[in-house]
Design an enzyme around this catalytic site. Structure first.
Site, PDB file in Angstrom:
ATOM      1  N   GLU A  94       0.819  -1.213   0.000  1.00 58.19           N
ATOM      2  CA  GLU A  94       0.000   0.000   0.000  1.00 58.19           C
ATOM      3  C   GLU A  94       0.853   1.264   0.000  1.00 58.19           C
ATOM      4  O   GLU A  94       1.819   1.382   0.741  1.00 58.19           O
ATOM      5  CB  GLU A  94      -0.922   0.015   1.234  1.00 58.19           C
ATOM      6  CG  GLU A  94      -1.919  -1.132   1.267  1.00 58.19           C
ATOM      7  CD  GLU A  94      -2.962  -1.063   0.155  1.00 58.19           C
ATOM      8  OE1 GLU A  94      -3.064  -0.024  -0.509  1.00 58.19           O
ATOM      9  OE2 GLU A  94      -3.677  -2.063  -0.039  1.00 58.19           O
ATOM     10  N   ARG A 104     -17.942  -0.174   5.443  1.00 61.35           N
ATOM     11  CA  ARG A 104     -19.041  -0.769   4.655  1.00 61.35           C
ATOM     12  C   ARG A 104     -19.740  -1.859   5.446  1.00 61.35           C
ATOM     13  O   ARG A 104     -20.923  -2.138   5.259  1.00 61.35           O
ATOM     14  CB  ARG A 104     -18.458  -1.335   3.345  1.00 61.35           C
ATOM     15  CG  ARG A 104     -19.462  -1.921   2.386  1.00 61.35           C
ATOM     16  CD  ARG A 104     -18.784  -2.458   1.127  1.00 61.35           C
ATOM     17  NE  ARG A 104     -17.758  -3.457   1.395  1.00 61.35           N
ATOM     18  CZ  ARG A 104     -18.002  -4.742   1.690  1.00 61.35           C
ATOM     19  NH1 ARG A 104     -19.241  -5.191   1.752  1.00 61.35           N
ATOM     20  NH2 ARG A 104     -17.008  -5.586   1.926  1.00 61.35           N
ATOM     21  N   CYS A 157      -8.033  -1.970   8.118  1.00 61.03           N
ATOM     22  CA  CYS A 157      -6.640  -2.014   7.644  1.00 61.03           C
ATOM     23  C   CYS A 157      -6.094  -0.615   7.398  1.00 61.03           C
ATOM     24  O   CYS A 157      -4.986  -0.288   7.852  1.00 61.03           O
ATOM     25  CB  CYS A 157      -6.527  -2.863   6.372  1.00 61.03           C
ATOM     26  SG  CYS A 157      -6.670  -4.623   6.719  1.00 61.03           S
ATOM     27  N   HIS A 181      -1.552  -5.756   1.743  1.00 59.12           N
ATOM     28  CA  HIS A 181      -2.796  -6.522   1.668  1.00 59.12           C
ATOM     29  C   HIS A 181      -2.530  -7.827   0.917  1.00 59.12           C
ATOM     30  O   HIS A 181      -1.757  -7.853  -0.043  1.00 59.12           O
ATOM     31  CB  HIS A 181      -3.878  -5.723   0.925  1.00 59.12           C
ATOM     32  CG  HIS A 181      -4.807  -4.986   1.834  1.00 59.12           C
ATOM     33  ND1 HIS A 181      -4.993  -3.621   1.763  1.00 59.12           N
ATOM     34  CD2 HIS A 181      -5.622  -5.428   2.843  1.00 59.12           C
ATOM     35  CE1 HIS A 181      -5.882  -3.258   2.691  1.00 59.12           C
ATOM     36  NE2 HIS A 181      -6.285  -4.331   3.352  1.00 59.12           N
TER      37      HIS A 181
HETATM   38  N1  PCA Z   1      -8.674  -6.791   6.269  1.00 58.31           N
HETATM   39  C1  PCA Z   1      -9.570  -5.699   6.577  1.00 58.31           C
HETATM   40  C2  PCA Z   1      -9.465  -5.489   8.060  1.00 58.31           C
HETATM   41  C3  PCA Z   1      -8.784  -6.695   8.591  1.00 58.31           C
HETATM   42  C4  PCA Z   1      -8.266  -7.393   7.405  1.00 58.31           C
HETATM   43  O1  PCA Z   1      -7.544  -8.407   7.432  1.00 58.31           O
HETATM   44  C5  PCA Z   1      -9.306  -4.455   5.729  1.00 58.31           C
HETATM   45  O2  PCA Z   1      -8.790  -4.575   4.607  1.00 58.31           O
HETATM   46  O3  PCA Z   1      -9.601  -3.352   6.176  1.00 58.31           O
END
Ligand code: PCA
Length: 228
Positions: A94, A104, A157, A181
């Site tokens: 990111e 959401r 996240c 991610h």
């Molecule tokens: N993904 C979520 C929150 C926790 C996770 O593993 C997100 O992308 O916000």
């Protein structure tokens, strides 16, 4: 006469301290690939790394408190937070955390903030303090699909990523950190059409990213942009 080398065999360089975090499952899932992969990474940490791990709650507010406690307990040089992004095809490093909570779906405590700041009065956004392009290149060289992502969303996240960046900006200027991610693991998609990646491959990619983040002094000048 040459002075003794500080890195003579009797005093090897101290390993870099790295904290890697994953999340607990959320949104009805029974596993979170981020935590599965972080646990797998801990079984075979990258060379020269003193690795600590922590599992964060998928709860607004609490997740940042969990992260802060782990940073205080381990005093790392680098923090890599990892989370699930179901639907993505590869690891995504990111670029930016925004000062917005806009959920959401409810988090694991039933909280669903809409257009609230992560940090009241904080800057609109922070950039990751990682060599993004070198991290992506390192994962790809390890055979793991990876790309830069221009948004970490507005759920927990992004919230944790912003909290980490704010901690670095306001209290720990020597710390570097960022967010990756990861896709679903195969067991999450046996009955739906969505991309997935094995825990082992995710962990291999994370290991390459940690090493690149620690060893890169000048990031690669290659495109990681998007047209939309
Ligand atoms: N993904 C979520 C929150 C926790 C996770 O593993 C997100 O992308 O916000």
């Amino acid at each position: 006469m040459p002075s003794p080398s500080p890195s003579s065999p009797s005093s090897p360089p101290s390993p870099a301290k790295v904290l890697v975090t994953g999340f607990e499952p959320f949104d009805g899932e029974t596993v979170n690939p981020s935590w599965l992969a972080v646990r797998s990474l801990a079984e075979a940490p990258p060379a020269g790394v003193d690795l600590a791990t922590a599992e964060l709650s998928c709860v607004f507010g609490t997740a940042i408190e969990d992260l802060r406690a782990a940073v205080e307990a381990t005093s790392p040089d680098l923090v890599l937070c990892v989370g699930q992004a179901g639907g993505r095809h590869g690891l995504t490093v990111e670029r930016v955390a925004v000062n917005v909570d806009d959920a959401r779906i409810p988090d694991n405590a039933g909280r669903q903030p809409v257009d609230e700041p992560v940090v009241e009065g904080g800057p609109a956004a922070y950039f990751a303090s990682l060599p993004l392009k070198a991290c992506v290149a390192a994962a790809r060289e390890a055979g793991v699909p990876a790309a830069v992502s221009q948004t970490a969303g507005t759920f927990v996240c992004n919230h944790v990523f912003y909290g980490l960046a704010h901690l670095i900006a306001t209290e720990r200027p020597a710390l570097r950190g960022g967010f990756v991610h990861v896709p679903y693991v195969p067991e999450q998609v046996v009955d739906r059409a969505a991309p997935s990646m094995s825990v082992r491959d995710i962990a291999t990619g994370l290991s390459a990213i940690v090493t690149a983040a620690l060893t890169t002094t000048t990031d690669l000048r290659v495109t990681g942009g998007a047209t939309h």
